[in-house]
Design an enzyme around this catalytic site. Structure first.
Site, PDB file in Angstrom:
ATOM      1  N   ASP A   1       0.831  -1.190   0.000  1.00  0.00           N
ATOM      2  CA  ASP A   1       0.000   0.000   0.000  1.00  0.00           C
ATOM      3  C   ASP A   1       0.875   1.253   0.000  1.00  0.00           C
ATOM      4  OD1 ASP A   1      -2.562   1.294   0.299  1.00  0.00           O
ATOM      5  OD2 ASP A   1      -1.810   1.879   2.256  1.00  0.00           O
TER       6      ASP A   1
ATOM      7  N   THR B   1      -3.658   4.719  -3.494  1.00  0.00           N
ATOM      8  CA  THR B   1      -2.599   5.551  -2.927  1.00  0.00           C
ATOM      9  C   THR B   1      -1.329   5.498  -3.759  1.00  0.00           C
ATOM     10  OG1 THR B   1      -2.142   3.690  -1.493  1.00  0.00           O
ATOM     11  CG2 THR B   1      -3.391   5.477  -0.562  1.00  0.00           C
ATOM     12  N   THR B   2      -1.027   4.326  -4.308  1.00  0.00           N
ATOM     13  CA  THR B   2       0.145   4.248  -5.163  1.00  0.00           C
ATOM     14  C   THR B   2      -0.105   5.053  -6.432  1.00  0.00           C
ATOM     15  OG1 THR B   2       0.311   1.980  -4.394  1.00  0.00           O
ATOM     16  CG2 THR B   2       1.805   2.648  -6.126  1.00  0.00           C
TER      17      THR B   2
ATOM     18  N   ASP C   1      -8.464  -1.306   2.779  1.00  0.00           N
ATOM     19  CA  ASP C   1      -8.622  -0.658   1.471  1.00  0.00           C
ATOM     20  C   ASP C   1      -9.928  -1.089   0.826  1.00  0.00           C
ATOM     21  OD1 ASP C   1      -6.141   0.354   1.918  1.00  0.00           O
ATOM     22  OD2 ASP C   1      -5.317  -0.210  -0.043  1.00  0.00           O
TER      23      ASP C   1
END
Ligand code: ADP
Ligand code: MG
Length: 550
Positions: A61, A94-95, A398
């Site tokens: 993550d 998020t990446t 997530d």
């Protein structure tokens, strides 16, 4: 004539400015993006981070990785912040957000170096981001209920959509092989909550040992058996519709030496004190018993005398219950936490349909199901190594966030680079209608969007150039949902392949990445003053001419 030297800043102040400063900030952000680059997508790798205490964290993550990395570069911290905000806002992507921001900056670098004014770049990027967000909204597919009259239909269609979104989110994680299993679990968990979907009503308990598939979802509150004394085993471990007393009361005899010091002259006096102490305890216990509560939970210890007392009266007790668990039980089962036993009326007692103790692996768990008040559930996660379970928890987090998001806003887009390719094409088309420098800059942003499919290919070991060419071609011919097919080293209609992501994830990612890019580009000077701020100031800085009142 000699100019007098103007000293503006204290000695030791470090400042750099102008174009080199912007370029150096861009490079720093590039380094951050590089750190998470390889984790993107279903074929992404994981990172193992070890902190100064030797604690290892394995994660895929982006936000978790960047948080653990403890980045010091002032400009690069912005990227950490957007990853965190993406995490808080939508939970996934998020990446992607870091990669996008890194790539926007990278694409702007040649222009900055060629002395295009940063404000021009910023203006163009803002415009492009707005165009992109608009396009996502336009493209997003609302999941329609096939028959709005039929409630079951609503559930079926929405559920299918949620399952797909959860599966997409999980497919890039360590648990991707069990994604069907877990996406079902996550969707069930979220559907158990009430309207507002409060995240804290989903409890997660990690139990090492067993297989991942042994994980289960409990439709109620569950927590580990607390420390107990002799007598505990004689207590019943199962009730139907019990009343539950939630206490913050100590039910334990204090060892004499721990209490206040009292001077006594003879044995009788000492005995009187001991008796009084017992009486206080028994009074409390009697009151609890009279209230009709069958299950007694306390945040503070419940001692051996009390345990035996409850056992004799067919009651169950657990002391030292963790605050969080006690609060969740209270929210779920009703009642309120009491700091004294003086007023244990029915309205302060909770209740649930069923209480039981179950065995999960090597641990015993207290389970409260069929809770009357709030809808709540607990995920009992099983698995091998501790780091593995922890990453599972983060991955499920997530997915839970994604499902919550998708429930509130049921429009989706296709992932796997499909939406990004379409945005890229759209921006390129738009840029052609705009004259001047902005055309090139919007074109640069269009190119930047291709980073997502490109990185997905690279992480899977595909020939990125080849796949991107195919993608550009099919998007030019109107195949708007074509994205990377990570299984067959090809392109595929990812909408049909059910690689679905809520559109809010993408909208938020684009907005945040563009925002961060503009922020970093607008900074052309960093002034580092070693003497300002910090803790306590420099030694000797205190008391300069300051008289201290005696
Ligand atoms: P993030 O932290 O940004 O969510 P992930 O590692 O979860 O990063 O990767 C998400 C990317 O992987 C998204 O662009 C998503 O569309 C893509 N993706 C997820 N599942 C698949 C799949 N089955 N096929 C192709 N791409 C996928
Ligand atoms: Mg993800």
């Amino acid at each position: 004539m000699m100019q007098p030297q103007i000293i503006l800043l204290k000695e030791g102040t470090d400042s750099s400015q102008g174009v080199p400063q912007i370029v150096s900030n861009i490079n720093a952000c590039g380094a951050i993006a590089d750190a998470v680059r390889t984790t993107l997508g279903p074929r992404g790798m994981d990172k193992l981070m070890v902190d100064d205490k030797g604690k290892a964290t394995i994660s895929n993550d982006g936000a978790t990785i960047l948080k653990t990395l403890d980045i010091v570069h002032p400009a690069a911290k912005t990227l950490v912040d957007i990853a965190k905000s993406q995490d808080a806002e939508v939970g996934d992507g998020t990446t992607s957000v870091v990669l996008l921001a890194g790539e926007f900056l990278k694409q702007s670098k040649p222009y900055i170096e060629e002395a295009v004014h940063p404000q021009v770049v910023i203006k163009a990027f803002r415009r492009a981001a707005a165009l992109a967000v608009e396009k996502v909204k336009e493209l997003a597919v609302q999941i329609k209920r096939s028959n709005p009259e039929n409630k079951l239909d609503i559930y079926r269609d929405q559920r299918q959509m949620l399952l797909k979104c959860a599966a997409t989110s999980l497919s890039s994680k360590l648990v991707s092989h069990q994604k069907e299993f877990f996406s079902k679990m996550v969707v069930d968990a979220v559907l158990m909550l009430d309207e507002l979907l409060p995240l804290n009503m989903i409890g997660v308990k990690k139990i090492t040992g067993g297989a991942l598939e042994d994980s289960r979802l409990v439709d109620g509150v569950a927590f580990k058996k607390t420390f107990s004394y002799a007598g505990f085993e004689m207590q019943p471990k199962k009730y139907e519709n019990p009343k539950i007393a939630l206490l913050n009361v100590e039910l334990e005899l204090k060892a004499e030496k721990e209490n206040a010091e009292i001077r006594v002259d003879n044995v009788q006096e000492y005995q009187a004190i001991v008796d009084a102490e017992w009486k206080i305890l028994y009074d409390k216990l009697d009151k609890i018993h009279k209230s009709g509560a069958k299950v007694v939970l306390s945040k503070l210890p419940i001692g051996d005398v009390a345990t035996q007392y409850f056992a004799d009266r067919d009651m169950f007790c657990a002391g030292r219950v963790v605050d969080e668990d006690l609060k969740r039980t209270m929210k779920a089962c009703g009642g309120s936490i009491q700091t004294s036993v003086g007023n244990l009326v029915d309205s302060v007692l909770g209740s649930c349909e069923k209480f039981e103790e179950i065995q999960v692996g090597g641990e015993r768990y207290n389970l409260f199901t069929g809770c009357v008040r709030a809808k709540t559930c607990t995920l009992l996660l099983r698995g091998g190594a501790e780091q593995f379970i922890e990453e599972t928890e983060r991955s499920l987090h997530d997915a839970i966030m994604i499902v919550r998001r998708a429930m509130k806003n049921d429009s989706v887009v296709a992932g796997g680079g499909a939406i990004e390719m379409e945005l890229s094409k759209h921006l390129r088309d738009c840029s052609r209608t705009i004259a001047g420098k902005e055309q090139l800059l919007i074109g640069a942003m269009a190119k930047a969007f291709e980073i997502i499919p490109r990185q997905l290919c690279e992480n899977a070991g595909f020939d990125a150039t080849n796949i991107l060419n195919k993608l550009r071609q099919s998007h030019a011919q109107g195949g708007k949902w074509y994205g990377v097919d990570v299984l067959n080293e090809d392109i595929a209609d990812n909408f049909e392949a059910f690689v679905w992501e809520p559109s809010v994830v993408k909208i938020n990612a684009i907005t945040a990445a563009a925002e961060a890019t503009c922020l970093i580009l607008s900074v052309d000077e960093t002034i580092k003053n070693p003497q300002a701020g910090g803790e306590g100031g420099p030694p000797g800085g205190m008391g300069r001419g300051r008289g201290r009142p005696m």
